[in-house]
Design a protein around this motif. Structure first.
Motif, mmCIF file in Angstrom:
data_model
loop_
_atom_site.group_PDB
_atom_site.id
_atom_site.type_symbol
_atom_site.label_atom_id
_atom_site.label_comp_id
_atom_site.label_asym_id
_atom_site.label_seq_id
_atom_site.Cartn_x
_atom_site.Cartn_y
_atom_site.Cartn_z
ATOM 1 N N ALA A 45 0.851 -1.197 0.000
ATOM 2 C CA ALA A 45 0.000 0.000 0.000
ATOM 3 C C ALA A 45 0.884 1.244 0.000
ATOM 4 N N GLY A 48 0.496 5.872 0.349
ATOM 5 C CA GLY A 48 -0.873 5.748 0.820
ATOM 6 C C GLY A 48 -1.358 6.801 1.788
ATOM 7 N N TRP A 59 -6.203 1.595 5.461
ATOM 8 C CA TRP A 59 -4.984 2.068 4.792
ATOM 9 C C TRP A 59 -5.107 1.755 3.305
ATOM 10 N N PHE A 60 -5.064 2.789 2.475
ATOM 11 C CA PHE A 60 -5.140 2.649 1.027
ATOM 12 C C PHE A 60 -3.799 3.014 0.415
ATOM 13 N N GLY A 61 -3.369 2.261 -0.590
ATOM 14 C CA GLY A 61 -2.110 2.585 -1.233
ATOM 15 C C GLY A 61 -1.960 1.918 -2.578
ATOM 16 N N HIS A 63 -0.813 -0.577 -5.215
ATOM 17 C CA HIS A 63 -0.373 -1.975 -5.271
ATOM 18 C C HIS A 63 0.764 -2.056 -6.284
ATOM 19 N N VAL A 77 -5.572 -0.050 -6.574
ATOM 20 C CA VAL A 77 -5.396 0.465 -5.222
ATOM 21 C C VAL A 77 -5.829 -0.597 -4.237
ATOM 22 N N ARG A 78 -4.940 -0.918 -3.291
ATOM 23 C CA ARG A 78 -5.255 -1.958 -2.299
ATOM 24 C C ARG A 78 -5.648 -1.320 -0.979
ATOM 25 N N CYS A 79 -6.426 -2.062 -0.193
ATOM 26 C CA CYS A 79 -6.909 -1.582 1.099
ATOM 27 C C CYS A 79 -6.589 -2.599 2.192
ATOM 28 N N TYR A 80 -6.203 -2.089 3.359
ATOM 29 C CA TYR A 80 -5.988 -2.904 4.563
ATOM 30 C C TYR A 80 -6.779 -2.270 5.702
ATOM 31 N N ASN A 90 -5.572 -7.665 5.080
ATOM 32 C CA ASN A 90 -5.714 -7.370 3.659
ATOM 33 C C ASN A 90 -7.191 -7.432 3.278
#
Length: 380
Positions: A45, A48, A59-61, A63, A77-80, A90
């Motif tokens: 991420a 982010g 938390w977005f960031g 990938h 864009v991945r999210c945790y 994840n």
């Protein structure tokens, strides 16, 4: 007897596994080290930002994928999610890229950087903005994109991309500069005269009709619910602070220039004791440089320089990192975390994260290196 022994052995295994899970949970930050999610995979991420909603941090960031080509948007864009900021689950891809050849602005192979998400209480929508470069155009497009979702973790629906503030002047732009006729063709690039003209709106006039450039960016929601989009513009030479519409999906046309011709990027804005603070970096590509910090009584300025917030060994390269976001810690007064990235341009997926507590000395934000630390630092 055998059944009883097997049962006891089974219970022992369950308890051992449970104990292992508890022991493996993280309870501190280790800046620059591999940071694994709850599945044991390095968090992906980059560049982010974090949203806090209903007791959970998201938390977005970006990938990233392996190799230098991994700096392009091959996934999205991945999210945790996390309850404690140490341990992150994840949640999958929040905004996937469009299919290759689709013609979408966000098709696979475009560049999607520095995604940030804010929540609009009136519309009950989660709004994501990000820096977007169109596929095959390098960094020429300099656009910002917006997507929306009903849930914090997504999926997000891409709405559009644009260059902000077409046809509008900054609120802090003198009337006499609007009619100046000098152009880039009249000047020697990087000469003192050229720099002076940049500071006096050379590129703002050039991009007036098409909209201003927008690269490295951040978002900020003020106490009154007004939201702002902060972005590097004018060939990365000047920061623009732009007010968003009430639904956070567009620009009102009210905006200001900050540090004209100052060459700032990676803006991260926060508020403390009624004052606005911003940490930025210089522009040296993937290489780290000395951070800068600023303060203002009004978000539209004027802004005052406070110098490099980093202190001690490694301060001249911000501990080999670049700012991306300032995270307010919930439940702790005046507790802020400086979020930064260590870029690995030759193998993007190996990028590391540098999170450090923001402390204040004589009214200035200060960053010092810590090999390991926990949120308890804010209790002292």
């Amino acid at each position: 007897m055998i059944k009883r022994t097997i049962l006891a052995w089974g219970m022992s295994c369950i308890l051992s596994i449970a104990a292992f899970g508890q022991d493996s949970a993280q309870n501190s930050f280790s800046p620059g080290k591999i940071w694994e999610d709850t599945e044991g995979t390095h968090i992906n991420a980059h560049g982010g930002g974090v949203l806090f909603h209903n007791g959970t941090y998201y938390w977005f960031g970006e990938h990233k994928t392996a190799g230098s080509s991994g700096n392009r948007a091959n996934v999205g864009v991945r999210c945790y999610s996390s309850a404690d900021l140490y341990n992150w689950k994840n949640e999958g891809v929040a905004l996937p890229v469009a299919a290759e050849g689709s013609g979408s602005d966000i098709e696979k192979g475009s560049v999607i950087e520095r995604p940030k998400v804010i929540y609009n209480a009136s519309t009950e929508k989660f709004v994501m903005w990000f820096h977007l470069e169109l596929k095959g155009q390098g960094y020429h497009a300099a656009r910002t994109g917006v997507a929306v979702s009903d849930r914090p973790e997504g999926p997000y629906t891409f709405l559009r991309s644009l260059r902000p503030n077409a046809g509008t002047w900054p609120v802090n732009f003198p009337e006499s500069w609007k009619s100046k006729k000098v152009t880039e063709a009249d000047l020697e690039a990087w000469s003192p005269t050229w720099k002076k003209e940049v500071a006096e709106g050379l590129f703002i006039r050039r991009d007036f009709g098409t909209g201003q450039m927008s690269r490295d960016m951040g978002l900020f929601v003020d106490d009154d619910g007004k939201a702002y989009h902060i972005h590097s513009a004018e060939e990365n030479l000047t920061l623009h602070i732009s007010e968003l519409t009430d639904d956070y999906l567009g620009f009102t046309g009210k905006w200001a220039v900050m540090e004209p011709a100052g060459h700032n990027e990676a803006p991260a804005l926060f508020k403390k004791d009624g004052k606005y603070y911003m940490i930025t970096s210089g522009c040296t590509g993937w290489d780290p440089n000395a951070a800068r910090s600023f303060v203002a009584d009004d978000i539209m300025g004027p802004w005052k320089s406070l110098g490099n917030p980093a202190q001690g060994e490694g301060a001249s390269i911000t501990f080999d990192s670049q700012s991306t976001y300032i995270l307010p810690v919930q439940g702790r007064k005046d507790a802020f975390i400086f979020m930064a990235d260590r870029w690995e341009p030759k193998n993007a997926i190996d990028g590391r994260y540098v999170w450090l507590p923001v402390q204040f000395r004589d009214g200035k934000p200060e960053l010092t290196w810590r090999d390991q630390w926990s949120l308890d630092v804010f209790d002292h």
